[in-house]
Design a protein around this motif. Structure first.
Motif, PDB file in Angstrom:
ATOM      1  N   ALA A 107       0.980  -1.205   0.089  1.00  0.00           N
ATOM      2  CA  ALA A 107      -0.038  -0.063  -0.078  1.00  0.00           C
ATOM      3  C   ALA A 107       0.981   1.184   0.043  1.00  0.00           C
ATOM      4  CB  ALA A 107      -0.934   0.074   1.210  1.00  0.00           C
ATOM      5  N   LEU A 108       1.924   1.112   0.665  1.00  0.00           N
ATOM      6  CA  LEU A 108       2.872   2.384   0.780  1.00  0.00           C
ATOM      7  C   LEU A 108       3.661   2.500  -0.361  1.00  0.00           C
ATOM      8  CD1 LEU A 108       4.283   2.126   4.495  1.00  0.00           C
ATOM      9  CD2 LEU A 108       2.506   3.752   3.566  1.00  0.00           C
ATOM     10  N   LYS A 109       4.173   1.543  -1.113  1.00  0.00           N
ATOM     11  CA  LYS A 109       4.705   1.727  -2.486  1.00  0.00           C
ATOM     12  C   LYS A 109       3.747   2.028  -3.477  1.00  0.00           C
ATOM     13  CE  LYS A 109       8.060   0.953  -2.833  1.00  0.00           C
ATOM     14  NZ  LYS A 109       9.327   1.691  -2.962  1.00  0.00           N
TER      15      LYS A 109
ATOM     16  N   LYS B 186       1.146   4.020  -2.977  1.00  0.00           N
ATOM     17  CA  LYS B 186       0.806   5.424  -2.721  1.00  0.00           C
ATOM     18  C   LYS B 186       2.106   6.263  -3.407  1.00  0.00           C
ATOM     19  CE  LYS B 186       0.178   8.996   0.719  1.00  0.00           C
ATOM     20  NZ  LYS B 186       0.017   9.139   2.237  1.00  0.00           N
ATOM     21  N   GLU B 187       3.219   5.691  -3.014  1.00  0.00           N
ATOM     22  CA  GLU B 187       4.415   6.375  -3.478  1.00  0.00           C
ATOM     23  C   GLU B 187       4.551   6.610  -5.137  1.00  0.00           C
ATOM     24  OE1 GLU B 187       9.377   5.488  -3.606  1.00  0.00           O
ATOM     25  OE2 GLU B 187       8.013   4.639  -2.033  1.00  0.00           O
ATOM     26  N   VAL B 188       4.449   5.303  -5.971  1.00  0.00           N
ATOM     27  CA  VAL B 188       4.668   5.019  -7.181  1.00  0.00           C
ATOM     28  C   VAL B 188       3.589   5.949  -7.888  1.00  0.00           C
ATOM     29  CG1 VAL B 188       4.293   3.778  -9.204  1.00  0.00           C
ATOM     30  CG2 VAL B 188       5.725   2.917  -7.131  1.00  0.00           C
ATOM     31  N   SER B 189       2.342   6.065  -7.255  1.00  0.00           N
ATOM     32  CA  SER B 189       1.060   6.729  -7.933  1.00  0.00           C
ATOM     33  C   SER B 189       0.986   8.308  -7.918  1.00  0.00           C
ATOM     34  CB  SER B 189      -0.209   6.103  -7.489  1.00  0.00           C
ATOM     35  OG  SER B 189      -0.537   6.596  -6.046  1.00  0.00           O
ATOM     36  N   GLY B 190       2.191   8.826  -6.839  1.00  0.00           N
ATOM     37  CA  GLY B 190       2.171  10.084  -6.542  1.00  0.00           C
ATOM     38  C   GLY B 190       0.967  10.503  -5.536  1.00  0.00           C
ATOM     39  N   GLY B 191       0.514   9.556  -4.980  1.00  0.00           N
ATOM     40  CA  GLY B 191      -0.445  10.192  -3.818  1.00  0.00           C
ATOM     41  C   GLY B 191      -1.912   9.638  -4.642  1.00  0.00           C
ATOM     42  N   ALA B 192      -2.018   9.218  -5.808  1.00  0.00           N
ATOM     43  CA  ALA B 192      -3.303   9.142  -6.348  1.00  0.00           C
ATOM     44  C   ALA B 192      -4.039   7.898  -5.452  1.00  0.00           C
ATOM     45  CB  ALA B 192      -3.336   8.636  -7.898  1.00  0.00           C
ATOM     46  N   VAL B 193      -3.268   6.832  -4.931  1.00  0.00           N
ATOM     47  CA  VAL B 193      -3.643   5.676  -4.595  1.00  0.00           C
ATOM     48  C   VAL B 193      -3.561   5.833  -2.994  1.00  0.00           C
ATOM     49  CG1 VAL B 193      -3.387   3.226  -4.065  1.00  0.00           C
ATOM     50  CG2 VAL B 193      -2.994   4.072  -6.414  1.00  0.00           C
ATOM     51  N   ASN B 194      -4.652   5.932  -2.292  1.00  0.00           N
ATOM     52  CA  ASN B 194      -4.597   6.192  -0.880  1.00  0.00           C
ATOM     53  C   ASN B 194      -4.236   4.921  -0.069  1.00  0.00           C
ATOM     54  OD1 ASN B 194      -5.975   6.151   2.063  1.00  0.00           O
ATOM     55  ND2 ASN B 194      -5.861   8.245   1.622  1.00  0.00           N
ATOM     56  N   ALA B 195      -3.248   4.869   0.704  1.00  0.00           N
ATOM     57  CA  ALA B 195      -2.652   3.903   1.244  1.00  0.00           C
ATOM     58  C   ALA B 195      -3.770   2.910   2.118  1.00  0.00           C
ATOM     59  CB  ALA B 195      -1.226   3.762   1.944  1.00  0.00           C
ATOM     60  N   TRP B 196      -4.177   3.947   2.900  1.00  0.00           N
ATOM     61  CA  TRP B 196      -5.005   3.529   4.377  1.00  0.00           C
ATOM     62  C   TRP B 196      -6.336   3.145   3.422  1.00  0.00           C
ATOM     63  CZ3 TRP B 196      -4.949   1.526   8.711  1.00  0.00           C
ATOM     64  CH2 TRP B 196      -6.206   1.543   9.671  1.00  0.00           C
ATOM     65  N   GLY B 197      -6.788   3.704   2.492  1.00  0.00           N
ATOM     66  CA  GLY B 197      -8.159   3.414   1.753  1.00  0.00           C
ATOM     67  C   GLY B 197      -7.946   1.967   1.182  1.00  0.00           C
ATOM     68  N   LEU B 198      -6.648   1.643   0.598  1.00  0.00           N
ATOM     69  CA  LEU B 198      -6.349   0.376  -0.173  1.00  0.00           C
ATOM     70  C   LEU B 198      -6.251  -0.560   0.928  1.00  0.00           C
ATOM     71  CD1 LEU B 198      -5.478  -1.522  -2.446  1.00  0.00           C
ATOM     72  CD2 LEU B 198      -3.078  -0.643  -2.099  1.00  0.00           C
ATOM     73  N   ARG B 199      -5.894  -0.514   1.891  1.00  0.00           N
ATOM     74  CA  ARG B 199      -5.817  -1.557   3.112  1.00  0.00           C
ATOM     75  C   ARG B 199      -6.945  -1.614   3.521  1.00  0.00           C
ATOM     76  NH1 ARG B 199      -1.801   0.545   7.640  1.00  0.00           N
ATOM     77  NH2 ARG B 199      -2.386  -0.978   8.553  1.00  0.00           N
ATOM     78  N   ILE B 200      -8.225  -0.779   3.805  1.00  0.00           N
ATOM     79  CA  ILE B 200      -9.402  -0.890   4.221  1.00  0.00           C
ATOM     80  C   ILE B 200     -10.072  -1.658   3.030  1.00  0.00           C
ATOM     81  CG2 ILE B 200     -11.506   0.073   4.678  1.00  0.00           C
ATOM     82  CD1 ILE B 200      -9.516   0.133   7.011  1.00  0.00           C
ATOM     83  N   ALA B 201      -9.939  -1.374   1.910  1.00  0.00           N
ATOM     84  CA  ALA B 201     -10.662  -1.996   0.945  1.00  0.00           C
ATOM     85  C   ALA B 201     -10.308  -3.462   0.766  1.00  0.00           C
ATOM     86  CB  ALA B 201     -10.463  -1.469  -0.378  1.00  0.00           C
TER      87      ALA B 201
END
Length: 264
Positions: free
Chosen positions: A122-124, A126-141
């Motif tokens: 999730a953190l990676k 977020k980093e690669v997408s420039g913040g477009a992917v929310n790390a916490w949102g991905l983990r929750i999903a």
């Protein structure tokens, strides 16, 4: 105490046999194929010893704690459900095991949120997408998908219905969602199904399935106890793709509303 030390020694030797081929392959590839010396030999040796001891302690922890806890919880919850009217009548009613489904969903969600591999991905992302992917949102999903999958898997164990029915239908849903989703989210969603089945989730979920199958009348741990990991793998893909489809739809609706407000 002596028995415990003997178990530790046996586990360390077993882990050494498993890790040695990996180390040999890496060393041979570095020296023979790449034709270069190993950098920081002392650090590599120290790290290898730490990996060996860490894996051994982890395996011991599984046997001493996580597996017994999962099996004990499954037994206690099943006994509680078995005290219902369905058990007294000599039949297994899936409604009587609602507390098992609730516990399965809760433990699936909690273990997935705490899964180290999922946190790293999730953190990676977020980093690669420039913040477009929310790390916490991905983990929750992903955690929601695992919760639904494990709970449904427990329902399958209680009812004794064939595993392929659920898995085939689930992957049909995944295929349909794949055609409806953005290309940017599909690889991440597929990987989400793999990172959930790692160090924290697998031992607890596997123990839950085996313990549940061993305590539900008419169920076999060998036939019915396994399969929860399959549910925990496919349903995160469904939840992440579903989350992406809904998010894209809401974003398009918001943009359409903004354009309508701007137009006279």
């Amino acid at each position: 105490m002596l028995d415990f030390l003997a178990d530790v020694g046996e586990t360390v030797l077993s882990t050494l046999r498993d890790v040695t081929p990996i180390v040999v392959i890496l060393v041979v590839f570095q020296v023979v194929v790449l034709r270069s010396r190993l950098p920081n030999i002392r650090g590599i040796a120290t790290g290898s010893v730490m990996v060996l001891l860490g894996l051994a302690l982890f395996l011991i922890g599984l046997e001493q704690a996580l597996f017994p806890i999962g099996e004990t919880m499954a037994q206690q919850l099943t006994e509680k459900a078995g005290a219902g009217a369905g058990a007294l009548a000599g039949a297994v009613r899936w409604q009587d095991y609602w507390v098992v489904y609730l516990f399965a969903a809760a433990i699936g969600f909690a273990t997935t949120v705490a899964e180290p591999s999922l946190i790293a991905v999730a953190l990676k992302a977020k980093e690669v997408s420039g913040g477009a992917v929310n790390a916490w949102g991905l983990r929750i999903a992903v955690a929601v998908g695992v919760a639904i999958g494990v709970s449904l898997g427990c329902f399958r164990i209680v009812t004794g219905t064939p595993l392929p029915w659920y898995i085939v239908v689930a992957y049909v849903v995944v295929i349909i969602q794949t055609f409806l989703s953005s290309r940017t989210i599909i690889p991440l969603a597929y990987d989400s199904g793999g990172v959930t089945t790692s160090t924290v989730t697998v031992p607890v979920v596997a123990a839950l399935g085996l313990g549940l199958a061993a305590n539900v009348p008419g169920r076999s741990p060998l036939i019915d106890g396994f399969g929860l990991i399959a549910f925990a793998s496919v349903f995160p893909i469904i939840s992440v793709l579903g989350y992406a489809i809904v998010a894209d739809g809401l974003e398009r609706w918001r943009r359409r509303s903004d354009r309508q407000e701007v137009e006279p």
